[in-house]
Design an enzyme around this catalytic site. Structure first.
Site, PDB file in Angstrom:
ATOM      1  N   ARG A  38     -84.604  -5.537 -25.053  1.00 30.67           N
ATOM      2  CA  ARG A  38     -83.513  -6.414 -25.351  1.00 30.67           C
ATOM      3  C   ARG A  38     -82.070  -5.808 -25.383  1.00 30.67           C
ATOM      4  O   ARG A  38     -81.185  -6.716 -25.072  1.00 30.67           O
ATOM      5  CB  ARG A  38     -83.803  -6.804 -26.970  1.00 30.67           C
ATOM      6  CG  ARG A  38     -82.937  -8.133 -27.383  1.00 30.67           C
ATOM      7  CD  ARG A  38     -83.477  -8.527 -28.679  1.00 30.67           C
ATOM      8  NE  ARG A  38     -83.115  -7.696 -30.002  1.00 30.67           N
ATOM      9  CZ  ARG A  38     -83.370  -7.866 -31.201  1.00 30.67           C
ATOM     10  NH1 ARG A  38     -84.196  -8.962 -31.425  1.00 30.67           N
ATOM     11  NH2 ARG A  38     -83.072  -6.682 -32.141  1.00 30.67           N
TER      12      ARG A  38
ATOM     13  N   ARG B  79     -76.801  -5.735 -27.260  1.00 33.96           N
ATOM     14  CA  ARG B  79     -76.780  -5.584 -28.797  1.00 33.96           C
ATOM     15  C   ARG B  79     -76.551  -4.021 -29.044  1.00 33.96           C
ATOM     16  O   ARG B  79     -77.247  -3.267 -28.670  1.00 33.96           O
ATOM     17  CB  ARG B  79     -77.560  -6.265 -29.821  1.00 33.96           C
ATOM     18  CG  ARG B  79     -77.509  -7.385 -30.305  1.00 33.96           C
ATOM     19  CD  ARG B  79     -78.657  -8.053 -30.908  1.00 33.96           C
ATOM     20  NE  ARG B  79     -79.054  -7.381 -32.088  1.00 33.96           N
ATOM     21  CZ  ARG B  79     -79.918  -7.772 -33.228  1.00 33.96           C
ATOM     22  NH1 ARG B  79     -80.707  -8.775 -32.911  1.00 33.96           N
ATOM     23  NH2 ARG B  79     -80.226  -6.928 -34.103  1.00 33.96           N
TER      24      ARG B  79
ATOM     25  N   LYS C 297     -88.538 -12.504 -34.894  1.00 36.04           N
ATOM     26  CA  LYS C 297     -88.106 -13.550 -35.967  1.00 36.04           C
ATOM     27  C   LYS C 297     -87.187 -14.514 -35.206  1.00 36.04           C
ATOM     28  O   LYS C 297     -87.462 -15.552 -35.414  1.00 36.04           O
ATOM     29  CB  LYS C 297     -87.494 -12.735 -37.097  1.00 36.04           C
ATOM     30  CG  LYS C 297     -88.304 -11.663 -37.735  1.00 36.04           C
ATOM     31  CD  LYS C 297     -87.633 -11.080 -39.112  1.00 36.04           C
ATOM     32  CE  LYS C 297     -86.085 -10.418 -38.547  1.00 36.04           C
ATOM     33  NZ  LYS C 297     -86.508  -9.041 -38.165  1.00 36.04           N
TER      34      LYS C 297
ATOM     35  N   ARG D   1     -83.950  -8.962 -47.662  1.00 34.84           N
ATOM     36  CA  ARG D   1     -84.426  -7.751 -47.190  1.00 34.84           C
ATOM     37  C   ARG D   1     -84.670  -6.741 -48.324  1.00 34.84           C
ATOM     38  O   ARG D   1     -85.119  -5.781 -47.703  1.00 34.84           O
ATOM     39  CB  ARG D   1     -83.525  -7.071 -46.182  1.00 34.84           C
ATOM     40  CG  ARG D   1     -83.391  -8.160 -44.629  1.00 34.84           C
ATOM     41  CD  ARG D   1     -82.787  -7.159 -43.638  1.00 34.84           C
ATOM     42  NE  ARG D   1     -82.396  -7.953 -42.813  1.00 34.84           N
ATOM     43  CZ  ARG D   1     -82.788  -7.789 -41.438  1.00 34.84           C
ATOM     44  NH1 ARG D   1     -82.705  -6.540 -40.946  1.00 34.84           N
ATOM     45  NH2 ARG D   1     -82.109  -8.650 -40.519  1.00 34.84           N
TER      46      ARG D   1
HETATM   47  P1  ADP Z   1     -82.919  -6.901 -36.574  1.00 38.94           P
HETATM   48  O1  ADP Z   1     -84.026  -7.679 -37.193  1.00 38.94           O
HETATM   49  O2  ADP Z   1     -83.331  -6.491 -35.139  1.00 38.94           O
HETATM   50  O3  ADP Z   1     -82.668  -5.737 -37.559  1.00 38.94           O
HETATM   51  P2  ADP Z   1     -81.028  -9.056 -37.155  1.00 38.94           P
HETATM   52  O4  ADP Z   1     -80.247  -9.685 -36.473  1.00 38.94           O
HETATM   53  O5  ADP Z   1     -81.864  -9.578 -38.254  1.00 38.94           O
HETATM   54  O6  ADP Z   1     -81.899  -7.908 -36.640  1.00 38.94           O
HETATM   55  O7  ADP Z   1     -80.089  -8.122 -38.370  1.00 38.94           O
HETATM   56  C1  ADP Z   1     -79.120  -7.329 -37.676  1.00 38.94           C
HETATM   57  C2  ADP Z   1     -78.146  -6.535 -38.693  1.00 38.94           C
HETATM   58  O8  ADP Z   1     -77.589  -7.384 -39.738  1.00 38.94           O
HETATM   59  C3  ADP Z   1     -78.887  -5.541 -39.664  1.00 38.94           C
HETATM   60  O9  ADP Z   1     -79.280  -4.166 -39.097  1.00 38.94           O
HETATM   61  C4  ADP Z   1     -77.905  -5.401 -40.773  1.00 38.94           C
HETATM   62  O10 ADP Z   1     -77.146  -4.587 -40.458  1.00 38.94           O
HETATM   63  C5  ADP Z   1     -77.383  -6.890 -40.802  1.00 38.94           C
HETATM   64  N1  ADP Z   1     -78.327  -7.784 -41.768  1.00 38.94           N
HETATM   65  C6  ADP Z   1     -79.038  -8.934 -41.448  1.00 38.94           C
HETATM   66  N2  ADP Z   1     -79.447  -9.115 -42.731  1.00 38.94           N
HETATM   67  C7  ADP Z   1     -79.315  -8.731 -43.722  1.00 38.94           C
HETATM   68  C8  ADP Z   1     -79.610  -8.674 -44.921  1.00 38.94           C
HETATM   69  N3  ADP Z   1     -80.375  -9.919 -45.623  1.00 38.94           N
HETATM   70  N4  ADP Z   1     -79.052  -7.645 -45.598  1.00 38.94           N
HETATM   71  C9  ADP Z   1     -78.039  -6.734 -45.364  1.00 38.94           C
HETATM   72  N5  ADP Z   1     -77.932  -6.745 -43.857  1.00 38.94           N
HETATM   73  C10 ADP Z   1     -78.275  -7.755 -43.224  1.00 38.94           C
END
Ligand code: ADP
Length: 189
Positions: free
Chosen positions: A128, A134, A14, A89
């Site tokens: 990654r 991360r 993404k 989400r």
């Molecule tokens: P990935 O898709 O690899 O999980 P992201 O960078 O999209 O990575 O998200 C990392 C973290 O940020 C998630 O695991 C969550 O803790 C938080 N996060 C991101 N977007 C949301 C969301 N829409 N609602 C709640 N928590 C979120």
């Protein structure tokens, strides 16, 4: 002018594809994960609130996330289109986004889902972890938790967009350029 979402499990690409789409369509890419990570790094109030959730691979509480996105969508650079990466989400966030958009008097054009099988996702996340460091990629249980939350919370939410006729699915397997070409083709049609 395009208003779109990009959805998919952790490791589906993404973030990488968002940057490309944002350049190609001239719209701002807004990643909730990036905003949380920047705030955690900067040790802001928001960062302190989000850290334990992000590190464990849990969702940050909806109230916090929704408020943050509402604020961000109000910025000038989001007026003429945007790509939301990692939000919504779950169904609660979909309802919140629906309200935000209706207050702004705009609608979503498309929801793009990137797909990839579990094995591939886990391999990519491990790789990654070495490159980007991360915490949630280096920790097996945080990876498992994120993939599990995708299945239980996010997949049903994607089905909602499918019912609305907004969903376009793209195979996320293969070189970055190829996936990008598939996406641009899909967005054109
Ligand atoms: P990935 O898709 O690899 O999980 P992201 O960078 O999209 O990575 O998200 C990392 C973290 O940020 C998630 O695991 C969550 O803790 C938080 N996060 C991101 N977007 C949301 C969301 N829409 N609602 C709640 N928590 C979120």
């Amino acid at each position: 002018m395009t208003r779109m979402l990009i959805v998919g499990p952790a490791g589906s690409g993404k973030g990488t594809q968002s940057k490309r789409i944002s350049e190609e369509l001239g719209i701002v890419a807004i990643s909730t994960g990036d905003i949380f990570r920047a705030n955690i790094k900067g040790e802001t109030e928001l960062g302190k609130e989000a850290k334990t959730y992000v590190d464990a691979g849990n969702l940050v509480p909806d109230s916090v996330t929704n408020r943050m996105v509402e604020d961000r969508l109000g910025w000038e650079d989001a007026k003429d289109g945007f790509l939301l990466d990692g939000y919504p989400r779950n169904r609660t966030q979909v309802a919140a986004l629906d309200e935000m958009l209706s207050r702004l008097g705009v609608e979503l054009d498309v929801v793009l889902e990137l797909t990839a099988d579990r094995e591939e996702l886990i391999q990519r996340l491990k790789k990654r972890a070495e490159i980007e460091g991360r915490k949630d990629d280096a920790d097996e249980s945080a990876i498992r938790r994120r993939l599990e939350l995708f299945d239980t919370e996010t997949a049903p939410m994607i089905a909602e967009y499918e019912e609305r006729g907004l969903l376009r699915r793209v195979d996320g397997l293969g070189p970055i350029d190829e996936v990008n070409a598939r996406i641009m083709e899909t967005l054109k049609s």
